[in-house]
Scaffold this active site. Structure first.
Site, short mmCIF file in Angstrom:
data_model
loop_
_atom_site.label_atom_id
_atom_site.label_comp_id
_atom_site.label_asym_id
_atom_site.label_seq_id
_atom_site.Cartn_x
_atom_site.Cartn_y
_atom_site.Cartn_z
N GLY A 29 -3.38 12.58 -9.61
CA GLY A 29 -3.68 11.21 -9.21
C GLY A 29 -2.42 10.38 -9.18
O GLY A 29 -1.40 10.74 -9.77
N ARG A 30 -2.51 9.26 -8.49
CA ARG A 30 -1.33 8.39 -8.35
C ARG A 30 -1.78 6.94 -8.30
O ARG A 30 -2.79 6.62 -7.68
CB ARG A 30 -0.54 8.74 -7.09
CG ARG A 30 0.71 7.91 -6.88
CD ARG A 30 1.42 8.33 -5.60
NE ARG A 30 1.98 9.66 -5.74
CZ ARG A 30 3.20 9.91 -6.21
NH1 ARG A 30 3.98 8.91 -6.59
NH2 ARG A 30 3.66 11.14 -6.30
N GLY A 31 -1.03 6.08 -8.97
CA GLY A 31 -1.31 4.65 -8.96
C GLY A 31 -0.08 3.87 -8.56
O GLY A 31 0.94 4.44 -8.14
N SER A 32 -0.17 2.54 -8.69
CA SER A 32 0.94 1.70 -8.25
C SER A 32 2.13 1.78 -9.18
O SER A 32 3.26 1.53 -8.76
CB SER A 32 0.47 0.25 -8.15
OG SER A 32 -0.01 -0.19 -9.41
N PHE A 33 1.91 2.11 -10.46
CA PHE A 33 3.02 2.13 -11.41
C PHE A 33 3.15 3.47 -12.11
O PHE A 33 4.07 3.67 -12.88
CB PHE A 33 2.84 1.04 -12.47
CG PHE A 33 1.67 1.28 -13.37
CD1 PHE A 33 1.80 1.98 -14.56
CD2 PHE A 33 0.42 0.83 -13.02
CE1 PHE A 33 0.72 2.21 -15.38
CE2 PHE A 33 -0.67 1.06 -13.84
CZ PHE A 33 -0.52 1.74 -15.01
N ALA A 34 2.22 4.39 -11.89
CA ALA A 34 2.23 5.63 -12.65
C ALA A 34 1.66 6.76 -11.80
O ALA A 34 0.95 6.54 -10.82
CB ALA A 34 1.41 5.49 -13.94
N VAL A 36 -0.41 10.52 -12.46
CA VAL A 36 -1.17 11.27 -13.46
C VAL A 36 -1.07 12.76 -13.14
O VAL A 36 -1.29 13.17 -11.99
CB VAL A 36 -2.64 10.82 -13.50
CG1 VAL A 36 -3.39 11.59 -14.58
CG2 VAL A 36 -2.73 9.32 -13.76
N ASP A 165 -11.47 -4.58 -17.51
CA ASP A 165 -11.41 -3.85 -16.24
C ASP A 165 -12.43 -2.72 -16.22
O ASP A 165 -12.13 -1.60 -15.83
CB ASP A 165 -10.00 -3.31 -16.00
CG ASP A 165 -9.76 -2.94 -14.55
OD1 ASP A 165 -10.53 -3.40 -13.69
OD2 ASP A 165 -8.81 -2.19 -14.27
#
EC number: 2.7.11.1
Length: 934
Positions: A29-34, A36, A165
């Site tokens: 997985g991938r996010g805006s700041f990290a 996974v 959240d």
């Protein structure tokens, strides 16, 4: 949910990387700041998830804040919270080792409900509890997940923690505990504690739910921003969307939205942005509708309706939620094999006893005193990890008699401290007040009421707490509060520069909306629904609560005018200006847009690519629900008041300034919408495989949306300067309204109204200005968020450019403009200015309209194009007006240098530019005036 883990993430496979006692495997997985990754314990070969946070996006204070939060999270262990197992920091990343949840998140579980019967982990569940037609999940499964979610929330609530959240994407699922015992689930996860995969409530034959990512919203605010702009505010409470102060009951709204989606299959309110979402919530007026064919029970529907109350005061409270029959009672419709047994422990006992909470913070010794660690044969990596875990089913009286080490950011109250054996309460336990966040300080009345309710809840609790000496407790409490306040102040200073401007705008809009002078003779019942009078045309006024007035601009406009709507405001195209005060908002926005967004400007030399402007169907400014007739015919008709004429001029100036800002906003939206597909939102399917668009394509050449990196940088730069320009115009509208309101408060404009001769007229003027102010406030907040998103995209894009590219960070000739760290600074390429983009586009639109008029093509859009071009040219001149009106003492040296740069643009002096622009306005206005539709 794949049984073949060697196939996981074939497109994004990376070389194995050791991280402490773990080995990082493939990306999931991938996010805006990290990013996974899947990981494995090197000795026990049990699986973990490793979240690698990019430190380049965090300044020093945010790093310290994150570290403090991590220390707290290491001490929180519960079966239905994803445990933070370990943390490793390098020069470039922080690697968070967390529990691995093999079934993915709840959102994908719901979306792929029709295929769950084909998967080995869930086929038994579907065989016993098939999903109904007309619904999402079987109600047995829904109640099972809800019980586990409530168990985790109660655990957090007892420690005064707010998740903020809650959404299906943050609710991760693990295979059922029975599948591990039977060997169906072959991938064994690493245990954060002995009972990590032993459910506190619910059924052992169904998947297990865990809350993820709690506590990081404050430490890593870039995620909430990116997620907000990419669609996740679907689950945010309306008080957060309205930028109001909020308390823990915001989590209950999110629970209601998640529960609704589990029952129906989609969120209760859907929109493309938070502005439109809030408008739909307000328009719904707490009427939650379910599809006719939905088989959900009335008990579940009633619970959802009680949770989805717009007004947090009317919303179900935590005590009622935790005590309701849906949470505490048995699950109806169970098959015989799943019938509850007398030996099963209750969820309340687990939640309140804290038996799954690690009794000592990891900030201190890793081996708690006064407690022997029990060996677990099924957990071979335990000895090497040197991590202590609480004994299974340990009663509360067997806790350590040594209090946990204090943490600077510790949010636990005295009731959360370890207790001595068999001691009872000697003092009334009191939960500390709700932490005031930098982005949303705690509302005082809610905080006080919350604290009182907490005391009552603690008195009803089954838990027993040890008495703490009053002097020691008071001293420790004072120390914790002072340290926490220092952390809050430091955090706010370093990060929430933009938020302070939004607070000023929102504060004035709130004051105006709640003023008795504005409301006039309308009902002031705090909880009564009131409808705006005097709606015009087919506009429908939405019934709202006065407490929700901060979002009333949603009634005025959704931020995008309909192409088929009529622009009814007949304002003059001549320039009319009111005296704009030098308020903090206008000063800050004009002095340093860089101070708001970390932007620095290279000296303008060459002009880069322009961009397409709003489509011809774009309507510059929405019509207000209040009547827009002539102000001169309202009243007693006896005579005209001089101040009334001034008020009429003020209304017109504010509206025209807002119109110009809306035209600039529309231009920026064209750029922004091309960046939306690039939002970091790679989803993982239930098997954990990352769905990465483009396969093994080189990420440096093309982004997820198919744009080159150069295109992303260009679009981001142009969108950013246009958004900043729109903000300055919105701030000017607020300044003019603020000056008018100050005159009203001083009584300069109410001399006649006391005699009753202009009450109706004054009310009309006040309501009209209030409508504009509410619209401006919501647009201001929306533009702030989008500008921050674009700023982050620009930083990311510039770093991906080749090192020899002029826009690469290593080649920036202008120093940082913000002292919060170089990671937050942005330098825009030479020649990229909002004024140049707007001027070129205005000429382009007017020329295209003139050609269409001559050829008889698209005549319906010609006038709109003329008007939009005029407003855009007027917005260009607005820069010079603001520059001349601001005193030199209010600007810094950096602004003086920028003003000097603007004095010569492409070899044309400032005065000559004004002549050229005004001539263009005159020509386009004359052309527009002579245009007549056949």
């Amino acid at each position: 949910m794949s049984s073949s883990h060697h196939r996981r993430s074939r497109e994004t496979s990376h070389a194995e990387m050791p991280i402490g006692r773990y080995t990082r495997l493939d990306e999931i997985g991938r996010g805006s700041f990290a990013t996974v990754y899947q990981g494995v314990h090197t000795k026990s070969r049990t699986y973990v998830a490793i979240k690698s946070v990019n430190l380049s996006k965090l300044n020093k204070k945010l790093k310290e804040n994150l570290s403090s939060e991590i220390h707290i999270l290491k001490g929180l262990y519960h079966p239905h919270i994803v445990a933070l197992i370990d943390c490793h920091e390098t020069t470039s990343h922080i690697h968070l080792v967390m529990e691995y949840c093999a079934l993915g998140d709840l959102s994908l579980f719901i979306k792929r409900r029709d295929t769950l019967g084909d998967h080995r982990y869930t086929q038994d569940m579907i065989a016993k509890y098939p999903n109904p037609r007309g619904g999402a999940l079987n109600e047995v499964v829904v109640r099972h997940f809800l019980k586990q979610l409530a168990s985790a929330l109660k655990f957090l609530r007892d420690r005064n923690l707010i998740h903020r959240d809650i959404k299906p994407q943050n609710l991760l699922l693990c295979p059922s505990p029975s599948s591990y015992r039977s060997g169906v689930a072959q991938v064994v996860p690493f245990k954060g504690c002995d009972e990590s995969f032993s459910p506190a409530t619910g059924l052992e034959s169904l998947p297990m739910l865990k809350i993820a990512d709690f506590g990081f919203a404050r430490s890593l605010p870039s995620t909430s921003l990116a997620e907000t702009l990419c669609g996740s505010p679907l689950y945010m409470a309306p008080e957060i969307l309205r930028y109001e102060k909020y308390d823990a009951k915001a989590d209950l709204w999110s629970v209601g939205t998640v529960l609704y989606e589990m029952v129906v299959g989609k969120p209760p309110f859907r929109a493309t942005n938070h502005v439109e979402l809030l408008r739909k919530i307000e328009k719904g007026e707490d009427r939650i509708k379910f599809p006719e064919e939905n088989p959900a029970s009335e008990q579940i529907k009633s619970l959802i309706r009680m949770l989805l109350k717009r007004n947090p005061v009317e919303r179900m409270n935590f005590s009622d939620f935790f005590d309701c029959d849906t949470i505490t009672g048995p699950i109806p419709g169970l098959i015989a094999d799943d019938a509850p047994s007398t030996s099963r422990r209750s969820s309340v006992a687990v939640n309140t006893s804290g038996s799954t909470s690690r009794p000592q913070s990891r900030t201190g010794s890793r081996t708690p005193t006064g407690m022997k660690r029990e060996k677990d044969a099924s957990y071979p990596g335990k000895k090497d990890d040197q991590v202590s875990y609480p004994a299974a089913h340990r009663p509360p009286t067997q806790r350590s008699d040594t209090p946990p080490a204090s943490s600077p950011m510790r949010r636990m109250g005295s009731g959360d401290r370890a207790t001595t054996s068999k001691e009872t309460v000697t003092t009334t336990p009191r939960r500390p007040s709700v932490v005031s966040l930098a982005t949303a300080p705690g509302r005082q009345e809610l905080v006080d009421r919350n604290a009182t309710a907490a005391v009552m809840e603690r008195q009803r609790s089954r838990n027993t707490y040890a008495g703490v000496p009053q002097t020691e407790k008071q001293a420790e409490k004072t120390k914790e509060e002072s340290e926490r306040a220092a952390q809050e102040i430091a955090f706010e200073r370093d990060y929430v520069l933009v938020e302070k401007r939004a607070v000023e705008v929102n504060a004035f809009a709130d004051e105006l909306a709640h003023s008795p002078r504005i409301q006039g003779g309308f009902p002031r019942n705090a909880y009564a629904l009131s409808r705006r009078p005097g709606t015009q045309g087919s506009s429908t006024a939405t019934a709202t609560s006065p407490l929700a007035t901060t979002g009333k601009a949603m009634q005025v406009a959704s931020g995008r005018a309909r192409a088929d709507s009529t622009h009814t405001r007949q304002g003059s195209y001549e320039r009319r200006y009111g005296q704009s005060p030098t308020s903090a908002i206008s000063k800050a926005l004009h002095m340093a847009s860089g101070r708001l967004f970390g932007m620095g400007f290279s000296p303008p030399m060459t002009i880069t690519k322009g961009g397409r402007s709003p489509p011809l169907g774009y309507n510059p400014f929405p019509a207000y629900p209040a009547a827009q007739g002539s102000l001169m015919v309202v009243g007693d008709g006896a005579r005209t008041n001089v101040t009334l004429d001034e008020d009429a001029k003020t209304v017109q100036v504010i509206e025209e300034c807002a119109t110009r800002s809306d035209v600039v906003y529309g231009f920026a939206e064209v750029k922004y919408k091309q960046l939306i597909p690039l939002a970091p939102s790679v989803q993982t399917d239930p098997s954990g495989r990352a769905n990465v668009p483009g396969g093994e394509r080189d990420s440096t050449d093309l982004t997820d949306g198919g744009l080159t990196v150069d295109a992303v940088v260009t679009l981001s730069e142009e969108a950013l300067v246009l958004y900043v320009k729109a903000l300055s115009l919105l701030a000017k509208s607020m300044d003019i309204a603020g000056a008018w309101w100050s005159r009203k408060n001083r009584g300069e404009a109410f001399g006649e109204s006391a005699m009753g001769r202009t009450d109706a007229t004054s009310t009309l003027v006040s309501n009209r200005i209030n409508n504009v102010v509410q619209w401006v406030r919501n647009r201001f907040n929306e533009v702030l968020e989008k500008a921050e998103f674009v700023r982050l995209k620009l930083i990311e894009g510039q770093k991906r450019l080749p090192p020899d590219h002029p826009s690469h960070p290593s080649n920036h000739s202008v120093g940082p403009s913000v002292g919060s760290g170089a990671s937050t600074d942005v330098v825009v390429s030479s020649g990229v200015t909002a004024e140049k983009l707007m001027y070129d586009r205005a000429l382009e639109m007017s020329r295209a309209a003139a050609i269409n008029e001559l050829t008889g093509e698209e005549l319906s859009g010609c006038e709109i194009a003329y008007v939009t071009a005029i407003r855009m040219l007027e917005a260009v001149l607005e820069e010079e007006e603001v520059s001349r009106s601001e005193p030199g003492s209010g600007t810094d040296r950096g602004d003086a240098r920028r003003d000097g740069d603007k004095a010569m643009l492409d070899g044309v002096r400032m005065e000559d530019r004004q002549v050229v622009i005004k001539s263009s306005i005159f020509i386009v206005t004359r052309k527009q005036s002579s245009f007549v539709l056949p």
